[in-house]
Design a protein around this motif. Sequence first.
Motif, PDB file in Angstrom:
ATOM      1  N   LYS A  42      -5.054   0.530  -1.607  1.00 12.57           N
ATOM      2  CA  LYS A  42      -5.760  -0.305  -2.563  1.00 12.57           C
ATOM      3  C   LYS A  42      -4.993  -0.371  -3.873  1.00 12.57           C
ATOM      4  O   LYS A  42      -4.587   0.647  -4.428  1.00 12.57           O
ATOM      5  CB  LYS A  42      -7.167   0.234  -2.823  1.00 12.57           C
ATOM      6  N   TYR A  43      -4.815  -1.587  -4.358  1.00 13.59           N
ATOM      7  CA  TYR A  43      -4.281  -1.846  -5.680  1.00 13.59           C
ATOM      8  C   TYR A  43      -5.158  -2.885  -6.356  1.00 13.59           C
ATOM      9  O   TYR A  43      -5.561  -3.866  -5.730  1.00 13.59           O
ATOM     10  CB  TYR A  43      -2.851  -2.379  -5.619  1.00 13.59           C
ATOM     11  N   GLN A  44      -5.451  -2.643  -7.626  1.00 14.34           N
ATOM     12  CA  GLN A  44      -6.221  -3.609  -8.416  1.00 14.34           C
ATOM     13  C   GLN A  44      -7.509  -4.016  -7.702  1.00 14.34           C
ATOM     14  O   GLN A  44      -7.833  -5.202  -7.604  1.00 14.34           O
ATOM     15  CB  GLN A  44      -5.365  -4.834  -8.737  1.00 14.34           C
ATOM     16  N   SER A  45      -8.189  -3.026  -7.190  1.00 11.49           N
ATOM     17  CA  SER A  45      -9.504  -3.191  -6.568  1.00 11.49           C
ATOM     18  C   SER A  45      -9.477  -3.949  -5.247  1.00 11.49           C
ATOM     19  O   SER A  45     -10.533  -4.352  -4.745  1.00 11.49           O
ATOM     20  CB  SER A  45     -10.488  -3.867  -7.529  1.00 11.49           C
ATOM     21  N   GLU A  46      -8.307  -4.137  -4.681  1.00 12.78           N
ATOM     22  CA  GLU A  46      -8.206  -4.824  -3.407  1.00 12.78           C
ATOM     23  C   GLU A  46      -7.362  -4.006  -2.429  1.00 12.78           C
ATOM     24  O   GLU A  46      -6.380  -3.378  -2.819  1.00 12.78           O
ATOM     25  CB  GLU A  46      -7.573  -6.213  -3.568  1.00 12.78           C
ATOM     26  N   TRP A  47      -7.778  -4.036  -1.177  1.00 10.64           N
ATOM     27  CA  TRP A  47      -6.977  -3.422  -0.117  1.00 10.64           C
ATOM     28  C   TRP A  47      -5.867  -4.400   0.239  1.00 10.64           C
ATOM     29  O   TRP A  47      -6.102  -5.399   0.930  1.00 10.64           O
ATOM     30  CB  TRP A  47      -7.854  -3.093   1.078  1.00 10.64           C
ATOM     31  N   ARG A  48      -4.665  -4.103  -0.213  1.00  9.40           N
ATOM     32  CA  ARG A  48      -3.573  -5.074  -0.174  1.00  9.40           C
ATOM     33  C   ARG A  48      -2.555  -4.840   0.935  1.00  9.40           C
ATOM     34  O   ARG A  48      -1.924  -5.790   1.404  1.00  9.40           O
ATOM     35  CB  ARG A  48      -2.853  -5.087  -1.520  1.00  9.40           C
ATOM     36  N   TYR A  49      -2.355  -3.612   1.323  1.00  8.69           N
ATOM     37  CA  TYR A  49      -1.354  -3.303   2.332  1.00  8.69           C
ATOM     38  C   TYR A  49      -2.013  -2.609   3.502  1.00  8.69           C
ATOM     39  O   TYR A  49      -2.858  -1.721   3.329  1.00  8.69           O
ATOM     40  CB  TYR A  49      -0.243  -2.424   1.750  1.00  8.69           C
ATOM     41  N   TRP A  50      -1.578  -2.993   4.681  1.00 15.14           N
ATOM     42  CA  TRP A  50      -2.201  -2.505   5.904  1.00 15.14           C
ATOM     43  C   TRP A  50      -1.166  -2.052   6.910  1.00 15.14           C
ATOM     44  O   TRP A  50      -0.081  -2.631   7.009  1.00 15.14           O
ATOM     45  CB  TRP A  50      -3.054  -3.608   6.549  1.00 15.14           C
ATOM     46  N   GLY A  51      -1.501  -1.020   7.646  1.00 16.57           N
ATOM     47  CA  GLY A  51      -0.669  -0.603   8.751  1.00 16.57           C
ATOM     48  C   GLY A  51      -0.950  -1.423   9.992  1.00 16.57           C
ATOM     49  O   GLY A  51      -1.839  -2.282  10.014  1.00 16.57           O
ATOM     50  N   GLN A  52      -0.192  -1.160  11.027  1.00 26.22           N
ATOM     51  CA  GLN A  52      -0.352  -1.910  12.263  1.00 26.22           C
ATOM     52  C   GLN A  52      -1.495  -1.389  13.126  1.00 26.22           C
ATOM     53  O   GLN A  52      -1.915  -2.068  14.067  1.00 26.22           O
ATOM     54  CB  GLN A  52       0.958  -1.895  13.061  1.00 26.22           C
ATOM     55  N   GLY A  53      -1.993  -0.217  12.819  1.00 21.15           N
ATOM     56  CA  GLY A  53      -3.129   0.331  13.527  1.00 21.15           C
ATOM     57  C   GLY A  53      -2.752   1.326  14.600  1.00 21.15           C
ATOM     58  O   GLY A  53      -1.674   1.273  15.175  1.00 21.15           O
ATOM     59  N   THR A  54      -3.665   2.234  14.857  1.00 23.25           N
ATOM     60  CA  THR A  54      -3.511   3.185  15.945  1.00 23.25           C
ATOM     61  C   THR A  54      -4.816   3.243  16.722  1.00 23.25           C
ATOM     62  O   THR A  54      -5.899   3.255  16.144  1.00 23.25           O
ATOM     63  CB  THR A  54      -3.104   4.582  15.424  1.00 23.25           C
ATOM     64  N   GLN A  55      -4.705   3.263  18.028  1.00 24.08           N
ATOM     65  CA  GLN A  55      -5.885   3.207  18.881  1.00 24.08           C
ATOM     66  C   GLN A  55      -6.489   4.587  19.062  1.00 24.08           C
ATOM     67  O   GLN A  55      -5.788   5.554  19.378  1.00 24.08           O
ATOM     68  CB  GLN A  55      -5.527   2.612  20.243  1.00 24.08           C
ATOM     69  N   VAL A  56      -7.792   4.663  18.879  1.00 25.74           N
ATOM     70  CA  VAL A  56      -8.559   5.869  19.154  1.00 25.74           C
ATOM     71  C   VAL A  56      -9.609   5.514  20.190  1.00 25.74           C
ATOM     72  O   VAL A  56     -10.441   4.634  19.961  1.00 25.74           O
ATOM     73  CB  VAL A  56      -9.222   6.434  17.889  1.00 25.74           C
TER      74      VAL A  56
END
Length: 117
Positions: free
Chosen positions: A99-113
Amino acid sequence: QVQLAESGGGSVQAGGSMRISCAASGPTRTSVAMGWFRQAPGKEREFVASLNWSGYRQTYADSVRGRFTISRDNGRIAVILQMNNLKVDDTATYYCAIKYQSEWRYWGQGTQVTVSS
């Protein structure tokens, strides 16, 4: 740009535990917060947990509070999500975010659980 890499996903039986990690690389050295979201097939992405980088404040979704713990990997822009007493409904792709400046801006590719009964 910032890159986020999740690791540690897999399969576990209900009631078991799993730990997933997220490490950031690239130019970003600090962040306002890091967190985890998850998304199951056919469902909206939902918030799971977050950690404030400056104050170490932890926030949890009601569905995971008391079972999941988010922590900071000191020395890196990284977080760990310790998941205990896993339920079948926890099955999802888990995404790390910054999160930067109150926004979730960067995301990973995900991992399955995957949690089986």
